[in-house]
Motif scaffolding. Structure first.
Motif, short mmCIF file in Angstrom:
data_model
loop_
_atom_site.label_atom_id
_atom_site.label_comp_id
_atom_site.label_asym_id
_atom_site.label_seq_id
_atom_site.Cartn_x
_atom_site.Cartn_y
_atom_site.Cartn_z
N THR A 9 112.19 67.06 -8.24
CA THR A 9 112.39 65.72 -8.36
C THR A 9 111.10 65.11 -8.06
O THR A 9 110.42 65.25 -7.07
N ALA A 10 110.90 63.73 -8.99
CA ALA A 10 109.68 63.13 -8.61
C ALA A 10 110.35 61.49 -8.32
O ALA A 10 111.16 61.19 -9.09
N GLU A 11 109.55 60.80 -7.37
CA GLU A 11 109.71 59.55 -7.18
C GLU A 11 108.67 58.51 -8.00
O GLU A 11 107.75 58.72 -7.45
N ILE A 12 109.16 57.91 -8.96
CA ILE A 12 108.44 57.29 -9.74
C ILE A 12 109.00 55.58 -10.00
O ILE A 12 110.15 55.47 -10.34
N GLY A 13 108.18 54.96 -9.71
CA GLY A 13 108.63 53.33 -9.67
C GLY A 13 110.02 53.14 -8.94
O GLY A 13 110.60 52.25 -9.34
N GLY A 14 110.07 53.74 -7.88
CA GLY A 14 111.33 53.51 -7.08
C GLY A 14 112.50 54.22 -7.43
O GLY A 14 113.79 53.97 -6.88
N ARG A 15 112.16 54.91 -8.59
CA ARG A 15 113.38 55.67 -9.10
C ARG A 15 113.21 57.20 -8.88
O ARG A 15 112.25 57.76 -9.19
N THR A 16 114.27 58.13 -8.74
CA THR A 16 114.14 59.49 -8.64
C THR A 16 114.48 60.10 -9.97
O THR A 16 115.37 59.85 -10.47
N TYR A 17 113.82 60.96 -10.38
CA TYR A 17 113.73 61.62 -11.79
C TYR A 17 113.64 63.35 -11.60
O TYR A 17 112.72 63.68 -11.02
N PRO A 18 114.89 63.89 -11.78
CA PRO A 18 114.95 65.23 -11.84
C PRO A 18 113.63 65.79 -13.01
O PRO A 18 113.34 65.22 -13.73
N VAL A 19 112.83 66.71 -12.49
CA VAL A 19 111.77 67.45 -13.33
C VAL A 19 112.33 68.78 -13.82
O VAL A 19 113.01 69.55 -13.21
N HIS A 20 111.54 69.34 -14.61
CA HIS A 20 111.82 70.65 -15.32
C HIS A 20 110.51 71.35 -14.36
O HIS A 20 109.72 71.40 -15.17
N ALA A 21 110.89 72.22 -13.45
CA ALA A 21 110.12 72.75 -12.46
C ALA A 21 109.96 74.31 -12.87
O ALA A 21 109.11 75.02 -12.23
N ASP A 22 110.70 74.83 -13.92
CA ASP A 22 110.66 76.22 -14.15
C ASP A 22 109.23 76.71 -14.66
O ASP A 22 109.04 75.91 -15.58
N PHE A 23 108.77 77.74 -14.48
CA PHE A 23 107.33 78.32 -14.87
C PHE A 23 107.44 78.28 -16.52
O PHE A 23 106.66 77.88 -17.14
N ARG A 24 108.52 78.69 -17.26
CA ARG A 24 108.65 78.65 -18.66
C ARG A 24 108.69 77.16 -19.10
O ARG A 24 107.73 76.80 -20.09
N ASP A 25 108.99 76.33 -18.62
CA ASP A 25 109.00 75.05 -18.87
C ASP A 25 107.65 74.35 -18.89
O ASP A 25 107.21 73.46 -19.73
N ILE A 26 107.06 74.81 -17.67
CA ILE A 26 105.71 74.21 -17.55
C ILE A 26 104.61 74.88 -18.41
O ILE A 26 103.80 74.25 -19.00
N LEU A 27 105.05 76.24 -18.78
CA LEU A 27 103.91 76.67 -19.95
C LEU A 27 104.12 76.23 -21.20
O LEU A 27 103.11 76.20 -21.85
N ASP A 28 105.43 75.73 -21.58
CA ASP A 28 105.54 74.87 -22.89
C ASP A 28 105.00 73.69 -22.77
O ASP A 28 104.43 73.21 -23.70
N ILE A 29 104.93 73.02 -21.67
CA ILE A 29 104.47 71.62 -21.37
C ILE A 29 102.72 71.90 -21.57
O ILE A 29 102.08 71.15 -22.57
#
Length: 187
Positions: A9-29
């Motif tokens: 998860t990431a804390e951005i602007g006072g809100r928590t956002y789940p993130v796609h942290a799997d290596f396959r997702d990151i390689l796509d990004i």
């Protein structure tokens, strides 16, 4: 970011956002960030939308902080220093060499894991040691700096030029122009 943990998860602007942290997702990004078809702003927007699960609800004023968090995440938790070195690796072109080295280091077929955090993947990647990828990267670096290759490096380069030389990526328009030109030549 706490580098002793594996953030999902990431804390951005006072809100928590789940993130796609799997290596396959990151390689796509990473592939989307390097896509030649789109301008830089579009590539970044797409990367953010792919990374943050609830990106559609994120206020536009938080995009800059979200982009900085994404870049730090991609760098294994380290802030981007802003100075990119010479390109010696291509996650897409070198995928076969990368995955075989990571599999060897991990002791398993990582693509078969239901989830593998990007930082875990980076850790295995960083611990790969000697192998075909390190040879290819060393030759790329020597060629980039104008250094003389040893006899065996020169022989390796001649036999594996398609792996060592970066392949140019063309946009859809460029590919269509090439095909039209070949048709005009009768090929």
């Amino acid at each position: 970011m706490n580098r002793w943990e594996l953030p999902e998860t990431a804390e951005i602007g006072g809100r928590t956002y789940p993130v796609h942290a799997d290596f396959r997702d990151i390689l796509d990004i990473l592939a989307r960030l390097n896509a030649p078809e789109e301008d830089e702003a579009t590539r970044l927007y797409v990367a953010l939308a792919l990374f943050y699960e609830d990106f559609a609800a994120m206020p536009e004023r938080d995009y800059q902080a979200a982009a900085e968090w994404l870049m730090a995440f991609l760098n294994g938790g380290e802030e981007d220093k802003g100075r990119a070195g010479a390109k010696l690796l291509d996650w897409e072109q070198d995928a076969g060499m990368i995955i075989s080295g990571v599999n060897k280091t991990a002791g398993c077929e990582v693509r078969s894991l239901p989830f593998c955090h990007w930082w875990t993947f980076l850790g295995w990647f960083g611990a790969m040691g000697e192998g075909q990828l390190s040879t290819v990267v060393a030759i790329r670096d020597k060629r980039r700096r104008g250094k003389k290759l040893t006899d065996w490096e020169r022989e390796f380069y001649q036999e594996h030029r398609e792996q060592v030389d970066f392949q140019k990526r063309y946009t859809e328009e460029e590919r269509a122009e090439q095909e039209q030109f070949l048709r005009l030549l009768g090929e």
